[in-house]
Design a protein around this motif. Structure first.
Motif, short mmCIF file in Angstrom:
data_model
loop_
_atom_site.label_atom_id
_atom_site.label_comp_id
_atom_site.label_asym_id
_atom_site.label_seq_id
_atom_site.Cartn_x
_atom_site.Cartn_y
_atom_site.Cartn_z
N ASN A 34 0.82 -1.21 0.00
CA ASN A 34 0.00 0.00 0.00
C ASN A 34 0.86 1.26 0.00
O ASN A 34 0.57 2.22 -0.73
CB ASN A 34 -0.95 0.01 1.20
N ALA A 35 1.91 1.27 0.81
CA ALA A 35 2.79 2.45 0.85
C ALA A 35 3.50 2.66 -0.48
O ALA A 35 3.60 3.80 -0.97
CB ALA A 35 3.80 2.30 1.99
N LEU A 36 3.98 1.57 -1.08
CA LEU A 36 4.63 1.70 -2.40
C LEU A 36 3.63 2.16 -3.45
O LEU A 36 3.96 3.00 -4.29
CB LEU A 36 5.26 0.37 -2.82
N ALA A 37 2.43 1.61 -3.42
CA ALA A 37 1.41 2.02 -4.39
C ALA A 37 1.13 3.51 -4.27
O ALA A 37 1.00 4.21 -5.29
CB ALA A 37 0.14 1.21 -4.19
N GLN A 38 1.06 4.03 -3.06
CA GLN A 38 0.85 5.46 -2.87
C GLN A 38 1.99 6.27 -3.46
O GLN A 38 1.77 7.30 -4.11
CB GLN A 38 0.68 5.79 -1.39
#
Length: 182
Positions: A34-38
């Motif tokens: 999720n953090a990488l996707a953001q």
């Protein structure tokens, strides 16, 4: 020319995360994805979710609960979704044409299962000359008959660090190291 990047999220489907198939550090891996996707979205880079679309055993049938992505993944409407039909995401899917149309030549790979879908996709991407970054703590798997899940992940991270690429490259980096790449 600067490398155009994409984040691949492989098989983070409900059917792979059941009480019968627990995965190593699911919450931590999902949080990292999720953090990488953001970060990718903030940099106007694509996030591609890969979903297994049926098996010979009638598993992962589209529109069933087991086929759905995990509820904890942060998915938005402009994310890209690719169906796959074998462990290797490239096999008879629209991934190659999608990457070509978007002029993507660098893949950041996360997902499930380290020793099946993730490994097959990485090896296939290597023979297609992509530049690959495996997020070392961004993929997961389950216990195996002769090896604990954490050791499977450790082993494959070592294998990928020591693979000989074709025209592309392969690197294995932690989530913290990858954050600086984006």
């Amino acid at each position: 020319m600067k490398n155009k990047k994409a984040l691949l999220v492989i098989d983070m489907q409900k059917g792979s995360f059941t009480s019968k198939t627990p995965r190593f550090d699911t919450k931590g891996v999902v949080n990292k994805i999720n953090a990488l996707a953001q970060l990718f979205k903030a940099s106007d880079l694509p996030v591609i979710f890969i979903q297994h679309d049926g098996t010979k055993e009638n598993e992962f049938i589209p529109s069933t609960e087991e086929w759905e992505l995990l509820d904890t993944l942060e998915v938005v409407s402009n994310d890209i979704f690719i169906d796959k039909y074998a462990n290797d995401v490239f096999y008879e899917s629209k991934l190659q044409s999608t990457l070509t149309n978007l002029a993507i030549n660098e893949l950041y790979i996360t997902g499930c299962a380290t020793d099946f879908c993730v490994a097959s996709t990485i090896q296939s991407a290597l023979t297609k000359d992509y530049n690959i970054t495996v997020v070392s703590d961004g993929h997961t798997t389950g216990e195996r008959p002769h090896l604990e899940a954490e050791k499977v992940i450790e082993h494959y991270n070592w294998v990928w660090q020591n693979m000989i690429p074709t025209k592309g490259k392969i690197e294995v980096k932690s989530f913290e190291e990858v954050k600086n790449d984006i």
